[in-house]
Design a protein around this motif. Structure first.
Motif, mmCIF file in Angstrom:
data_model
loop_
_atom_site.group_PDB
_atom_site.id
_atom_site.type_symbol
_atom_site.label_atom_id
_atom_site.label_comp_id
_atom_site.label_asym_id
_atom_site.label_seq_id
_atom_site.Cartn_x
_atom_site.Cartn_y
_atom_site.Cartn_z
ATOM 1 N N ASP A 66 -17.473 -3.806 -6.893
ATOM 2 C CA ASP A 66 -18.815 -4.116 -6.397
ATOM 3 C C ASP A 66 -19.806 -3.886 -7.541
ATOM 4 O O ASP A 66 -19.900 -2.778 -8.083
ATOM 5 N N MET A 67 -20.530 -4.933 -7.913
ATOM 6 C CA MET A 67 -21.530 -4.806 -8.963
ATOM 7 C C MET A 67 -22.695 -3.945 -8.453
ATOM 8 O O MET A 67 -23.035 -3.983 -7.276
ATOM 9 N N ASP A 68 -23.300 -3.190 -9.355
ATOM 10 C CA ASP A 68 -24.386 -2.285 -8.975
ATOM 11 C C ASP A 68 -25.726 -3.012 -9.036
ATOM 12 O O ASP A 68 -26.162 -3.432 -10.115
ATOM 13 N N ALA A 69 -26.371 -3.155 -7.849
ATOM 14 C CA ALA A 69 -27.685 -3.809 -7.757
ATOM 15 C C ALA A 69 -27.687 -5.094 -8.580
ATOM 16 O O ALA A 69 -28.530 -5.290 -9.455
ATOM 17 N N PHE A 70 -26.764 -5.988 -8.279
ATOM 18 C CA PHE A 70 -26.407 -7.101 -9.156
ATOM 19 C C PHE A 70 -27.594 -7.957 -9.587
ATOM 20 O O PHE A 70 -27.916 -8.056 -10.776
ATOM 21 N N ILE A 85 -17.390 -12.657 -14.464
ATOM 22 C CA ILE A 85 -16.706 -11.522 -13.835
ATOM 23 C C ILE A 85 -15.393 -11.980 -13.205
ATOM 24 O O ILE A 85 -14.358 -11.303 -13.314
ATOM 25 N N ARG A 86 -15.412 -13.146 -12.555
ATOM 26 C CA ARG A 86 -14.178 -13.671 -11.939
ATOM 27 C C ARG A 86 -13.100 -13.925 -12.992
ATOM 28 O O ARG A 86 -11.899 -13.729 -12.734
ATOM 29 N N LEU A 105 -21.141 -13.172 -4.588
ATOM 30 C CA LEU A 105 -21.205 -13.305 -6.039
ATOM 31 C C LEU A 105 -20.918 -11.986 -6.747
ATOM 32 O O LEU A 105 -20.483 -11.977 -7.900
ATOM 33 N N ASP A 106 -21.158 -10.865 -6.057
ATOM 34 C CA ASP A 106 -21.109 -9.581 -6.747
ATOM 35 C C ASP A 106 -20.031 -8.624 -6.248
ATOM 36 O O ASP A 106 -20.015 -7.462 -6.652
ATOM 37 N N GLU A 107 -19.134 -9.066 -5.407
ATOM 38 C CA GLU A 107 -18.060 -8.175 -4.968
ATOM 39 C C GLU A 107 -16.818 -8.963 -4.589
ATOM 40 O O GLU A 107 -16.887 -10.128 -4.186
ATOM 41 N N ASN A 151 -23.298 -2.791 -15.033
ATOM 42 C CA ASN A 151 -22.456 -1.745 -14.467
ATOM 43 C C ASN A 151 -21.847 -2.196 -13.144
ATOM 44 O O ASN A 151 -22.438 -2.989 -12.405
ATOM 45 N N SER A 152 -20.686 -1.645 -12.855
ATOM 46 C CA SER A 152 -20.009 -1.937 -11.587
ATOM 47 C C SER A 152 -19.349 -0.672 -11.075
ATOM 48 O O SER A 152 -19.152 0.291 -11.810
#
Length: 356
Positions: free
Chosen positions: A10-14, A87-88, A103-105, A138-139
């Motif tokens: 999970d991306m942080d506050a993407f 990221i993918r 998009l972010d997890e 960050n993730s």
């Protein structure tokens, strides 16, 4: 049986982190991605903004009241999608079993990972390190033997961290978990469980399957298993989204359209935001109504063509809602769902053909 090794990244506050990355003047400041207009909604909030109680899907006017110094930045979905694609690609270096949630997890099954790394923790941290090196972002990661626990673990030590729930510790972890923290438990379900004296996973696990069934009907087996750290769902690549919905239970029942219409506005905003981010354009809109006696109805309308403008979506919801008044009983819950999706490219072609 082989014990699965599942990672939830999970991306942080993407969205907000991308904006802070690309604009140094935003770093360290409370940032909301979205539109600050009266009918706007927060798509994402930086951790500095979250300290004020601001979160995604919050009305912009509410966010500004909580933090007058909040900086609104218009969303750049094309940029977020491009970063998500990077990221993918990093995920794909380790496994073919990738189930994106947004998009972010995403969930990753690394039981048989492509690089032959023995420990799932090492896989997760290799992924996080490369995401940082490639994107500057960050993730966080959760590592466990099933999807539910991996999801719970990824948020346990956010931001920029990881947490492991090993086999044999799942039931213990869930037993201490407040019921509101269960993935899939919204405010309405939490309130219902609290009314039954269920406030933790241990309370839920204390019920037999028969008792759980009597209280939760078709959902009984799902809750029965989760309370014991059991989740048999597999990581499914190419997961197709069938619907996007949001609902809210009101503290005071409503009986007039003028009362209900403002309450459904944030639901419309939340659903349409998710449609827009994913470029999923719905053809069918469904309104859910739950009355004071807990009986519920749904009313749907399917448009001849797929909806690509929020205003179209709003008008259909408003029309469906207006037809429910005056209600036979006061209303305690309203929900809005979009379905019958069409990707953007196909929708554009459809519109072109229609206009000819």
């Amino acid at each position: 049986m082989t014990i699965r090794r599942i990672i939830h990244v999970d991306m942080d506050a993407f969205y907000a982190s991308v904006e802070q990355r690309d604009n140094p003047q935003l770093r360290g400041k409370p940032v909301a991605v979205g539109h600050g207009a009266a009918r706007g909604v927060v798509a994402a909030a930086s951790y500095e903004a979250r300290a004020f109680g601001i979160h995604s899907a919050m009305a912009s006017v509410t966010a500004m009241r909580k933090c007058p110094s909040l900086i609104f930045v218009p969303p750049r979905f094309e940029v977020y999608k491009a970063v998500s694609a990077q990221i993918r690609e990093i995920f794909a270096e380790h496994t073919t079993l990738i189930e994106p949630l947004s998009l972010d997890e995403a969930y990753l099954d690394v039981t048989e990972n492509l690089q032959g790394i023995p420990l799932a923790t090492d896989v997760a941290n290799a992924i996080r390190a490369k995401i940082k090196a490639v994107t500057g972002l960050n993730s966080s990661a959760g590592i466990s033997y099933n999807k539910f626990l991996a999801k719970m673990a990824s948020g346990y030590r956010k931001p920029n961290n990881f947490f492991v729930i090993p086999p044999g510790k799942g039931a213990e972890f869930v037993s201490a978990l407040p019921i509101e923290k269960f993935h899939g438990v919204g405010p309405a379900t939490a309130a219902r469980m609290h009314a039954l004296g269920i406030t933790t996973g241990a309370d839920l696990a204390a019920l037999s399957l028969e008792e759980t069934t009597a209280r939760f009907g078709r959902s009984a087996e799902y809750w029965f298993n989760l309370s014991r750290g059991i989740d048999h769902r597999e990581v499914k690549p190419n997961r197709e989204r069938k619907s996007i919905g949001a609902e809210d239970t009101f503290s005071i029942d409503v009986s007039s359209f003028d009362e209900a219409n403002p309450l459904v506005a944030p639901l419309i905003a939340k659903v349409w935001l998710h449609c827009e981010v994913r470029e999923l354009w719905p053809r069918t809109v469904t309104l859910k109504v739950k009355f004071a006696n807990f009986e519920q109805i749904t009313r749907s309308k399917s448009n001849p063509s797929h909806l690509t403008e929020r205003r179209q979506f709003e008008l259909i919801v408003s029309d469906l809602l207006a037809k429910q008044f005056p209600p036979r009983l006061p209303i305690r819950l309203l929900g809005v769902t979009a379905s019958g999706f069409q990707p953007e490219a196909a929708s554009a072609a459809e519109q072109l053909a229609f206009s000819v």
